[in-house]
Scaffold this motif. Structure first.
Motif, PDB file in Angstrom:
ATOM      1  N   GLY A  39      57.459  22.411 -48.089  1.00  0.00           N
ATOM      2  CA  GLY A  39      57.490  20.803 -46.793  1.00  0.00           C
ATOM      3  C   GLY A  39      57.597  21.169 -45.541  1.00  0.00           C
ATOM      4  O   GLY A  39      58.066  22.586 -45.319  1.00  0.00           O
ATOM      5  N   LEU A  52      54.694  10.320 -44.178  1.00  0.00           N
ATOM      6  CA  LEU A  52      55.448  11.163 -44.398  1.00  0.00           C
ATOM      7  C   LEU A  52      56.219  10.908 -45.779  1.00  0.00           C
ATOM      8  O   LEU A  52      56.302   9.833 -45.729  1.00  0.00           O
ATOM      9  N   ILE A  53      56.668  11.007 -46.190  1.00  0.00           N
ATOM     10  CA  ILE A  53      57.507  11.000 -47.471  1.00  0.00           C
ATOM     11  C   ILE A  53      58.843  11.794 -46.881  1.00  0.00           C
ATOM     12  O   ILE A  53      59.071  12.414 -45.771  1.00  0.00           O
ATOM     13  N   HIS A  59      62.325  13.028 -48.178  1.00  0.00           N
ATOM     14  CA  HIS A  59      63.227  13.789 -49.596  1.00  0.00           C
ATOM     15  C   HIS A  59      64.559  12.835 -48.877  1.00  0.00           C
ATOM     16  O   HIS A  59      65.417  13.230 -48.287  1.00  0.00           O
ATOM     17  N   SER A  86      54.268  16.354 -55.709  1.00  0.00           N
ATOM     18  CA  SER A  86      54.266  15.258 -56.474  1.00  0.00           C
ATOM     19  C   SER A  86      52.873  14.339 -56.963  1.00  0.00           C
ATOM     20  O   SER A  86      52.615  14.365 -56.162  1.00  0.00           O
ATOM     21  N   ILE A  88      52.303  10.724 -57.375  1.00  0.00           N
ATOM     22  CA  ILE A  88      53.108   9.183 -56.552  1.00  0.00           C
ATOM     23  C   ILE A  88      52.529   8.058 -56.894  1.00  0.00           C
ATOM     24  O   ILE A  88      51.798   7.856 -57.236  1.00  0.00           O
ATOM     25  N   SER A 124      46.528   9.236 -47.604  1.00  0.00           N
ATOM     26  CA  SER A 124      45.439  10.452 -46.985  1.00  0.00           C
ATOM     27  C   SER A 124      45.325  11.282 -48.511  1.00  0.00           C
ATOM     28  O   SER A 124      44.722  11.849 -47.570  1.00  0.00           O
TER      29      SER A 124
HETATM   30  O1  TXA Z   1      55.393  17.608 -53.744  1.00  0.00           O
HETATM   31  C1  TXA Z   1      55.274  16.891 -52.189  1.00  0.00           C
HETATM   32  O2  TXA Z   1      54.820  15.462 -52.487  1.00  0.00           O
HETATM   33  C2  TXA Z   1      55.573  17.442 -51.400  1.00  0.00           C
HETATM   34  C3  TXA Z   1      56.583  17.621 -51.259  1.00  0.00           C
HETATM   35  C4  TXA Z   1      56.839  18.779 -50.145  1.00  0.00           C
HETATM   36  O3  TXA Z   1      57.262  17.397 -51.035  1.00  0.00           O
HETATM   37  N1  TXA Z   1      55.140  16.267 -50.075  1.00  0.00           N
HETATM   38  C5  TXA Z   1      53.585  16.115 -49.824  1.00  0.00           C
HETATM   39  O4  TXA Z   1      53.331  15.615 -48.817  1.00  0.00           O
HETATM   40  O5  TXA Z   1      52.705  16.701 -50.532  1.00  0.00           O
HETATM   41  P1  TXA Z   1      52.092  14.722 -47.772  1.00  0.00           P
HETATM   42  O6  TXA Z   1      52.164  14.379 -46.816  1.00  0.00           O
HETATM   43  O7  TXA Z   1      51.229  16.329 -47.457  1.00  0.00           O
HETATM   44  O8  TXA Z   1      51.879  14.101 -48.946  1.00  0.00           O
HETATM   45  C6  TXA Z   1      51.993  13.289 -48.948  1.00  0.00           C
HETATM   46  C7  TXA Z   1      51.013  11.725 -49.608  1.00  0.00           C
HETATM   47  C8  TXA Z   1      49.941  11.591 -48.403  1.00  0.00           C
HETATM   48  O9  TXA Z   1      49.188  11.090 -48.793  1.00  0.00           O
HETATM   49  C9  TXA Z   1      50.627  10.121 -47.928  1.00  0.00           C
HETATM   50  O10 TXA Z   1      49.467   9.043 -47.337  1.00  0.00           O
HETATM   51  C10 TXA Z   1      51.975   9.935 -49.327  1.00  0.00           C
HETATM   52  O11 TXA Z   1      52.006  10.950 -50.344  1.00  0.00           O
HETATM   53  N2  TXA Z   1      52.460   8.531 -48.989  1.00  0.00           N
HETATM   54  C11 TXA Z   1      53.527   8.838 -47.818  1.00  0.00           C
HETATM   55  N3  TXA Z   1      54.300   7.316 -47.299  1.00  0.00           N
HETATM   56  C12 TXA Z   1      53.421   6.533 -47.850  1.00  0.00           C
HETATM   57  C13 TXA Z   1      53.276   5.123 -47.864  1.00  0.00           C
HETATM   58  N4  TXA Z   1      54.749   4.939 -47.724  1.00  0.00           N
HETATM   59  N5  TXA Z   1      52.675   4.499 -48.332  1.00  0.00           N
HETATM   60  C14 TXA Z   1      51.629   5.815 -49.200  1.00  0.00           C
HETATM   61  N6  TXA Z   1      51.112   6.455 -49.448  1.00  0.00           N
HETATM   62  C15 TXA Z   1      52.125   7.214 -48.921  1.00  0.00           C
END
Ligand code: TXA
Ligand code: MG
Length: 303
Positions: A30, A56-57, A59, A177, A179, A213
């Motif tokens: 990340g 963003l997530i 952590h 991960s 979700i 996304s």
């Molecule tokens: O394994 C993982 O999840 C990695 C490691 C670094 O933790 N992180 C990751 O983050 O894959 P990212 O930003 O590439 O993907 C996170 C996804 C995105 O598609 C984002 O739109 C979704 O999670 N997301 C985050 N917060 C959200 C929210 N409040 N509501 C809906 N979707 C959300």
């Protein structure tokens, strides 16, 4: 100064000073900032080339931190956190007032995850911070599973005087991960991942347009064309008529398929492969998440 480091206290100082730290996790690397520092979080978007508004997530170290970053999470969120944390599950929960707008793109929910990688756990416990992080790749491209991948993608964009790539070795799982949105009834699977639906239990499958996304059609895309087949025989037949094609088939061991998938996509590009013919694993357990990533890698690309 070099960006690469294995020194957790150096990474902690960078976070406190508002710098960015590429963090090793068991899923993928990340690109992290102190979640309570909006200016630092904004730089994540600039460096990734990610449109502002994509959430963003955050952590966190422990299940107890759920109540710091979430506002009255549903009981199912606590149950799932107990089942899976630390580990490869992100829970969408109502956000607490501590979460800045830039982290969630103004949404009233936030994604939380307690990663299990010992180096990043050490960083979280030492700093006591929540750390906001997307995968540490340029937007739309393949997620990194080694520090070298991060350096190749973001080395030109990060600042060695402020930022750190914390090398914790190759990610042991290799896929992002799972979700689960716990703010809707029943909870909704937003992204297939290492923790399968069977493991999560009696959860409803995602239905209707997803709000994550990660669900964009083309994602995790290498430069080479990716073609999907169901069996090795089909792959062999296709390759014989396709110059510059390589076969990817790790269906014999799905843990290995997950762990090496993104590396294989990157290696195909590095070695000038034109067409990567990937054999799909069965749609069960980890196979769902591997199929999801392969389908996104094979989807028509936006121009
Ligand atoms: O394994 C993982 O999840 C990695 C490691 C670094 O933790 N992180 C990751 O983050 O894959 P990212 O930003 O590439 O993907 C996170 C996804 C995105 O598609 C984002 O739109 C979704 O999670 N997301 C985050 N917060 C959200 C929210 N409040 N509501 C809906 N979707 C959300
Ligand atoms: Mg990503």
């Amino acid at each position: 100064m070099s960006l690469l480091s294995t020194d957790v206290s150096h990474a902690a100082e960078a976070l406190y000073a508002g710098g960015l730290v590429a963090i090793p996790t068991e899923t993928v690397y990340g690109l992290a900032a102190d979640a309570s520092n909006p200016a630092a979080v904004e730089r994540i978007f600039a460096i990734k080339g990610r449109p502002i508004g994509h959430p963003l997530i955050v952590h966190i170290a422990n299940n107890g931190d759920l109540d710091t970053w979430a506002d009255k999470p549903a009981p199912i969120a606590r149950t799932l956190a107990e089942l899976a944390w630390p580990g490869p599950l992100t829970l969408i929960v109502p956000r607490s007032s501590l979460v800045p707008d830039v982290v969630t793109g103004g949404r009233d929910t936030v994604g939380l995850r307690a990663p299990s990688h010992p180096v990043t756990r050490d960083l979280l416990l030492r700093t006591g911070l929540g750390i906001a992080a997307p995968s540490a790749n340029r937007f739309g491209l393949v997620s990194p599973t080694t520090a070298a991948h991060v350096l190749a993608d973001l080395g030109d964009y990060l600042d060695p005087r402020r930022d750190v790539i914390l090398d914790g070795g190759p990610s042991t799982i290799g896929l992002e991960s799972t979700i689960v949105d716990t703010t809707v009834e029943p909870p909704q699977l937003l992204r297939a991942g290492p923790l399968s639906e069977e493991q999560i239990g009696a959860l409803a499958a995602a239905s209707g347009p997803s709000r994550s996304s990660g669900m964009l059609e083309s994602h995790y895309a290498p430069r080479c064309e990716v073609r999907l087949v169901d069996h090795l025989d089909d792959a062999l037949a296709l390759r014989s008529g396709t110059p510059g094609a390589r076969i990817l088939d790790l269906t014999g061991d799905l843990d290995t398929y997950a762990r090496l998938l993104f590396t294989e996509l990157r290696t195909a590009d590095d070695e000038g492969v034109d067409v990567l013919i990937a054999v799909l694993p069965p749609a069960e357990g980890l196979g769902f998440a591997i199929r999801d990533r392969l389908e996104k890698a094979a989807a028509p690309r936006p121009r």
